[in-house]
Motif scaffolding. Sequence first.
Motif, PDB file in Angstrom:
ATOM      1  N   ALA A   1       0.836  -1.208   0.000  1.00  0.00           N
ATOM      2  CA  ALA A   1       0.000   0.000   0.000  1.00  0.00           C
ATOM      3  C   ALA A   1       0.867   1.252   0.000  1.00  0.00           C
ATOM      4  CB  ALA A   1      -0.929  -0.007   1.207  1.00  0.00           C
ATOM      5  N   GLY A   2       1.891   1.263   0.832  1.00  0.00           N
ATOM      6  CA  GLY A   2       2.772   2.421   0.898  1.00  0.00           C
ATOM      7  C   GLY A   2       3.491   2.680  -0.415  1.00  0.00           C
ATOM      8  N   ALA A   3       3.914   1.618  -1.100  1.00  0.00           N
ATOM      9  CA  ALA A   3       4.619   1.781  -2.377  1.00  0.00           C
ATOM     10  C   ALA A   3       3.726   2.422  -3.428  1.00  0.00           C
ATOM     11  CB  ALA A   3       5.117   0.421  -2.864  1.00  0.00           C
ATOM     12  N   TRP A   4       2.467   2.031  -3.444  1.00  0.00           N
ATOM     13  CA  TRP A   4       1.570   2.578  -4.458  1.00  0.00           C
ATOM     14  C   TRP A   4       1.049   3.964  -4.083  1.00  0.00           C
ATOM     15  CZ3 TRP A   4       1.274   1.315  -9.297  1.00  0.00           C
ATOM     16  CH2 TRP A   4       1.689   0.053  -9.696  1.00  0.00           C
ATOM     17  N   ILE A   5       0.969   4.271  -2.794  1.00  0.00           N
ATOM     18  CA  ILE A   5       0.642   5.647  -2.402  1.00  0.00           C
ATOM     19  C   ILE A   5       1.744   6.580  -2.884  1.00  0.00           C
ATOM     20  CG2 ILE A   5       0.466   7.217  -0.427  1.00  0.00           C
ATOM     21  CD1 ILE A   5      -1.081   5.025   1.029  1.00  0.00           C
ATOM     22  N   GLU A   6       2.983   6.143  -2.745  1.00  0.00           N
ATOM     23  CA  GLU A   6       4.097   6.948  -3.226  1.00  0.00           C
ATOM     24  C   GLU A   6       4.031   7.101  -4.750  1.00  0.00           C
ATOM     25  OE1 GLU A   6       7.248   9.379  -3.459  1.00  0.00           O
ATOM     26  OE2 GLU A   6       6.194   8.746  -1.632  1.00  0.00           O
ATOM     27  N   ALA A   7       3.631   6.036  -5.468  1.00  0.00           N
ATOM     28  CA  ALA A   7       3.492   6.122  -6.928  1.00  0.00           C
ATOM     29  C   ALA A   7       2.413   7.127  -7.311  1.00  0.00           C
ATOM     30  CB  ALA A   7       3.158   4.743  -7.506  1.00  0.00           C
ATOM     31  N   ALA A   8       1.338   7.166  -6.523  1.00  0.00           N
ATOM     32  CA  ALA A   8       0.279   8.145  -6.780  1.00  0.00           C
ATOM     33  C   ALA A   8       0.775   9.553  -6.483  1.00  0.00           C
ATOM     34  CB  ALA A   8      -0.952   7.830  -5.935  1.00  0.00           C
ATOM     35  N   ARG A   9       1.558   9.698  -5.404  1.00  0.00           N
ATOM     36  CA  ARG A   9       2.073  11.005  -5.024  1.00  0.00           C
ATOM     37  C   ARG A   9       3.019  11.557  -6.087  1.00  0.00           C
ATOM     38  NH1 ARG A   9       4.206   9.705  -0.382  1.00  0.00           N
ATOM     39  NH2 ARG A   9       2.353  10.240   0.815  1.00  0.00           N
ATOM     40  N   GLN A  10       3.753  10.696  -6.758  1.00  0.00           N
ATOM     41  CA  GLN A  10       4.697  11.149  -7.773  1.00  0.00           C
ATOM     42  C   GLN A  10       4.009  11.819  -8.957  1.00  0.00           C
ATOM     43  OE1 GLN A  10       7.087   7.751  -8.806  1.00  0.00           O
ATOM     44  NE2 GLN A  10       8.168   7.723  -6.835  1.00  0.00           N
ATOM     45  N   GLN A  11       2.729  11.596  -9.114  1.00  0.00           N
ATOM     46  CA  GLN A  11       1.975  12.253 -10.183  1.00  0.00           C
ATOM     47  C   GLN A  11       1.565  13.670  -9.785  1.00  0.00           C
ATOM     48  OE1 GLN A  11       2.035  10.563 -12.893  1.00  0.00           O
ATOM     49  NE2 GLN A  11       2.766   8.708 -11.870  1.00  0.00           N
ATOM     50  N   GLY A  12       1.810  14.038  -8.537  1.00  0.00           N
ATOM     51  CA  GLY A  12       1.437  15.366  -8.044  1.00  0.00           C
ATOM     52  C   GLY A  12       1.091  15.269  -6.577  1.00  0.00           C
ATOM     53  N   GLU A  13       1.886  15.904  -5.733  1.00  0.00           N
ATOM     54  CA  GLU A  13       1.693  15.767  -4.294  1.00  0.00           C
ATOM     55  C   GLU A  13       0.329  16.283  -3.873  1.00  0.00           C
ATOM     56  OE1 GLU A  13       4.103  16.708  -0.125  1.00  0.00           O
ATOM     57  OE2 GLU A  13       4.770  17.567  -2.024  1.00  0.00           O
ATOM     58  N   ASN A  14      -0.301  15.502  -2.981  1.00  0.00           N
ATOM     59  CA  ASN A  14      -1.623  15.840  -2.431  1.00  0.00           C
ATOM     60  C   ASN A  14      -2.703  15.927  -3.504  1.00  0.00           C
ATOM     61  OD1 ASN A  14      -0.609  15.932   0.174  1.00  0.00           O
ATOM     62  ND2 ASN A  14      -0.252  18.140   0.129  1.00  0.00           N
ATOM     63  N   ASN A  15      -2.527  15.156  -4.584  1.00  0.00           N
ATOM     64  CA  ASN A  15      -3.617  15.098  -5.556  1.00  0.00           C
ATOM     65  C   ASN A  15      -4.781  14.315  -4.952  1.00  0.00           C
ATOM     66  OD1 ASN A  15      -3.666  12.151  -6.638  1.00  0.00           O
ATOM     67  ND2 ASN A  15      -1.497  12.707  -6.798  1.00  0.00           N
ATOM     68  N   ARG A  16      -5.948  14.446  -5.567  1.00  0.00           N
ATOM     69  CA  ARG A  16      -7.167  13.869  -4.979  1.00  0.00           C
ATOM     70  C   ARG A  16      -7.052  12.371  -4.724  1.00  0.00           C
ATOM     71  NH1 ARG A  16     -12.595  12.742  -7.974  1.00  0.00           N
ATOM     72  NH2 ARG A  16     -11.590  13.784  -9.716  1.00  0.00           N
ATOM     73  N   TRP A  17      -6.468  11.652  -5.676  1.00  0.00           N
ATOM     74  CA  TRP A  17      -6.444  10.195  -5.559  1.00  0.00           C
ATOM     75  C   TRP A  17      -5.431   9.731  -4.521  1.00  0.00           C
ATOM     76  CZ3 TRP A  17     -10.757   8.769  -7.253  1.00  0.00           C
ATOM     77  CH2 TRP A  17     -11.335   9.374  -8.375  1.00  0.00           C
ATOM     78  N   GLU A  18      -4.313  10.436  -4.423  1.00  0.00           N
ATOM     79  CA  GLU A  18      -3.360  10.092  -3.367  1.00  0.00           C
ATOM     80  C   GLU A  18      -3.999  10.275  -1.992  1.00  0.00           C
ATOM     81  OE1 GLU A  18       0.181  11.931  -0.792  1.00  0.00           O
ATOM     82  OE2 GLU A  18      -0.389  12.960  -2.637  1.00  0.00           O
ATOM     83  N   LEU A  19      -4.706  11.381  -1.786  1.00  0.00           N
ATOM     84  CA  LEU A  19      -5.353  11.641  -0.503  1.00  0.00           C
ATOM     85  C   LEU A  19      -6.406  10.580  -0.199  1.00  0.00           C
ATOM     86  CD1 LEU A  19      -5.786  15.523  -0.751  1.00  0.00           C
ATOM     87  CD2 LEU A  19      -4.009  14.252   0.481  1.00  0.00           C
ATOM     88  N   LEU A  20      -7.135  10.146  -1.236  1.00  0.00           N
ATOM     89  CA  LEU A  20      -8.146   9.101  -1.046  1.00  0.00           C
ATOM     90  C   LEU A  20      -7.494   7.799  -0.595  1.00  0.00           C
ATOM     91  CD1 LEU A  20     -11.166   8.302  -1.438  1.00  0.00           C
ATOM     92  CD2 LEU A  20     -10.525   7.540  -3.731  1.00  0.00           C
ATOM     93  N   ALA A  21      -6.320   7.478  -1.151  1.00  0.00           N
ATOM     94  CA  ALA A  21      -5.643   6.223  -0.814  1.00  0.00           C
ATOM     95  C   ALA A  21      -5.075   6.232   0.599  1.00  0.00           C
ATOM     96  CB  ALA A  21      -4.530   5.961  -1.824  1.00  0.00           C
ATOM     97  N   ARG A  22      -4.754   7.404   1.114  1.00  0.00           N
ATOM     98  CA  ARG A  22      -4.144   7.480   2.439  1.00  0.00           C
ATOM     99  C   ARG A  22      -5.156   7.251   3.568  1.00  0.00           C
ATOM    100  NH1 ARG A  22      -0.895  13.036   1.926  1.00  0.00           N
ATOM    101  NH2 ARG A  22      -0.929  12.889   4.221  1.00  0.00           N
ATOM    102  N   ARG A  23      -6.427   7.530   3.317  1.00  0.00           N
ATOM    103  CA  ARG A  23      -7.423   7.422   4.390  1.00  0.00           C
ATOM    104  C   ARG A  23      -7.541   6.011   4.957  1.00  0.00           C
ATOM    105  NH1 ARG A  23     -13.400   9.719   5.549  1.00  0.00           N
ATOM    106  NH2 ARG A  23     -13.900   8.172   7.143  1.00  0.00           N
ATOM    107  N   PRO A  24      -7.756   4.966   4.131  1.00  0.00           N
ATOM    108  CA  PRO A  24      -7.897   3.633   4.740  1.00  0.00           C
ATOM    109  C   PRO A  24      -6.650   3.180   5.486  1.00  0.00           C
ATOM    110  CG  PRO A  24      -7.807   3.483   2.344  1.00  0.00           C
ATOM    111  CD  PRO A  24      -7.967   4.921   2.673  1.00  0.00           C
ATOM    112  N   LEU A  25      -5.482   3.660   5.074  1.00  0.00           N
ATOM    113  CA  LEU A  25      -4.257   3.255   5.750  1.00  0.00           C
ATOM    114  C   LEU A  25      -4.191   3.836   7.163  1.00  0.00           C
ATOM    115  CD1 LEU A  25      -1.823   1.490   5.145  1.00  0.00           C
ATOM    116  CD2 LEU A  25      -0.585   3.531   4.436  1.00  0.00           C
ATOM    117  N   VAL A  26      -4.565   5.122   7.328  1.00  0.00           N
ATOM    118  CA  VAL A  26      -4.541   5.696   8.678  1.00  0.00           C
ATOM    119  C   VAL A  26      -5.650   5.088   9.540  1.00  0.00           C
ATOM    120  CG1 VAL A  26      -3.457   7.833   7.904  1.00  0.00           C
ATOM    121  CG2 VAL A  26      -5.951   7.714   8.055  1.00  0.00           C
ATOM    122  N   GLU A  27      -6.770   4.718   8.923  1.00  0.00           N
ATOM    123  CA  GLU A  27      -7.835   4.046   9.675  1.00  0.00           C
ATOM    124  C   GLU A  27      -7.378   2.669  10.125  1.00  0.00           C
ATOM    125  OE1 GLU A  27     -12.084   5.837   8.167  1.00  0.00           O
ATOM    126  OE2 GLU A  27     -11.211   4.183   7.027  1.00  0.00           O
TER     127      GLU A  27
END
Length: 737
Positions: free
Chosen positions: A528-554
């Motif tokens: 999960a962490g590896a793919w969150i980073e892949a999403a972040r590389q497309q633009g920090e704090n983009n909508r989809w990266e933020l969406l992916a981070r929620r279930p991980l913190v939960e």
Amino acid sequence: MTLFTELRRRKVFRVAAAYAVMAWLLLQVADILLDNFGAPEWVFKSFTVLLVLGFLPAVILAWVFDLTPGGLQRTPDAAPAETGVTADSGMAGREQLTNRVILVGALLIIVVMATERIWFAGRGNALDLPAAAPAAGLAEPDGPPAAADPARSIAVLAFEDLSPEGDQAYFAEGISEELLNLLARSEGFRVAARTSSFKFKGSDADIGEIGQALNVETVLEGSVRKAGDQVRITAQLIEVDSGFHIWSDTYDRRLENIFSVQDEIASAIVRALQLELDVGVETAGRTENVAAYDLYLRGRQLGREPSRAGLLRAIEHFEEALTLDPRFAAAYSGIAEAWVWLEDYGGVPSTEAYPKAEQAARRAIALDPQSAEAHAAMAFVRQRYYNDAVGAARSFERTLELNPNYVTAYNNYGDVLRDMGNLERMIEVHRKAVELDPLSVFMRTRLASKYIDVIRFDAARELLDEVLAEYPDNDYAKEELANLAVAQGRLADAIPEYRLVHFSRPGDPFSAAMIAIVATRLDDRALAGAWIEAARQQGENNRWELLARRPLVERDGDWAAMAELGRVTPGPEGALLRGTAAARAGDWLEARRLLLEALQLDGYDATQPARLSHMRTLTELAWVEQQLGLEDWEDRAAVVEAVVEELRRQGAGSIDENGVSPDYVMARLAAMRGDRAGTLAGLQAVWDARFLSHWFLATDPVLTPWREDPEFIALAEQVRAHAASERAKLAGLEVLP
């Protein structure tokens, strides 16, 4: 001797008849040959005039001269007693043969003309239409329209680029698309969408095949030849059933007159098909600057590719067009739409993209209030930036009022209806999009996604299989195939499909975020962490990266991280995250304040029915108000139950982007009331749909009273076992970015 007898003796009648027959035959041949060679209209007109002018000399020559066995001789005067014309038997035989040929020719003309008037009655004819108006302006036609039974649908094919360098495809397609968009504004007239119509570019499909595939009665095709400041446009309107040319014409113009040519073509089609459309009114808001128009067409071509690089280049072209014509409304609409897609496909944070989109959209509407594109752009902004589903719905309805055939608006209107919980109407508008754009892979896969939302998995799979049979590696179909796998609990099957999409669509963070979410459900934190980073590389704090981070913190129960995530997430979602984090930390008053703020940002009105997007926030607010001892919490619960009841009536499944289903919401409400059976029944329903993650059971404080319950423990073990089983299926597969 009478004049009639003398005319007959000098063969004037025979020559006149023969001339008429030959002139008619020559005109038919010339009409076909000149049209095939793309000759300008004036050539045929000039040829016709010459034939008409030649009639009088032919008659005069027939009076003066006679063709005899000895050659062309002056016709002798008749003798006083002569009452007839004598000739030898050979000459008489030739005259009889000539008379028969002339008679057959005349009969042929009569038969053909009768056929055209009776058999093709109401089908139109190029000669029935008035000549195209000159470039300076359009003249209204005299007499009735050409078609007695007007067609109700058309497909505008991509005009062919015949330019010497072959580099004007964007211009040729732009001309045909402008005509398509203009005709689409005619109420009650269906125009096949661009994607489907342009599918036939370069194909050898005949008009019948095209008409059947697109379900249209008429087809407009043509070509553009652009060289320097000269442009030649040919266009022909064809009836599908008969293959008959209702209208055709060729236009040779200087490039500066390109707009008048478009108007001429559109006006000719409007007259031929008897459409209720005022071309002058509909084109009032466009630019008259040819260079700006050319830049706009280039930008629009680039903007169709959902990539960060293409969309940014498109914006550059639109902005350059505006330096040439600051009042070019369509260029502003293009900028607004490009920024919206950059937020979705390009990894641009919403706080950067949407203010720019809004500014451009408002400017476009101010310049051209009748622009469907401008209203659609504003609908995007209202939906995705302000979370104003009601306002977005009004903007989309206005868009479709201005252009009932604007297929993109139907597609995005469907998303708004989903957020509002109107799932039946959502399916209707997506079906309408497919009806208008039947060959569009994107529209078909979008309909499949909505079938998934309402748990019509078989219908979704059937539609996706049809697309994949034609296009085995299509990224849109693969994306929805992965979404279907997730909805069915086949988590391991989803990852390879999302991964394929990730690499086939550079710059789009969506698939990376979805793999991260799936990996979190599989309890694979590293993946999960590896793919969150892949999403972040497309633009920090983009909508989809933020969406992916929620279930991980939960999953981790890291409420400080959730609060931080809420601070970088804009709009109602950010306030909900901060409110949830405060509630988990026991700060009930701050939690209530933030959750009420989230509802306000999400357009919640207590006097109106709540929407799907309000469901999670209202449930969390009910829990917080219960902890504060406020009786209002039951009212919140009742509002949520009404939303769930309506969603269930429409067949909704686990349709929340964050993975929260109506059944899980009902389980939480039952837990708040101390209803053990209701809580377990709700959780079991979520598990039966394979949409339950074990960390919900471990970290949700609402479920605390049941954590030691044997049935609750058994259910949690089933969820963990399923995650382990799906995780094991990934062994040996390439799953990292």
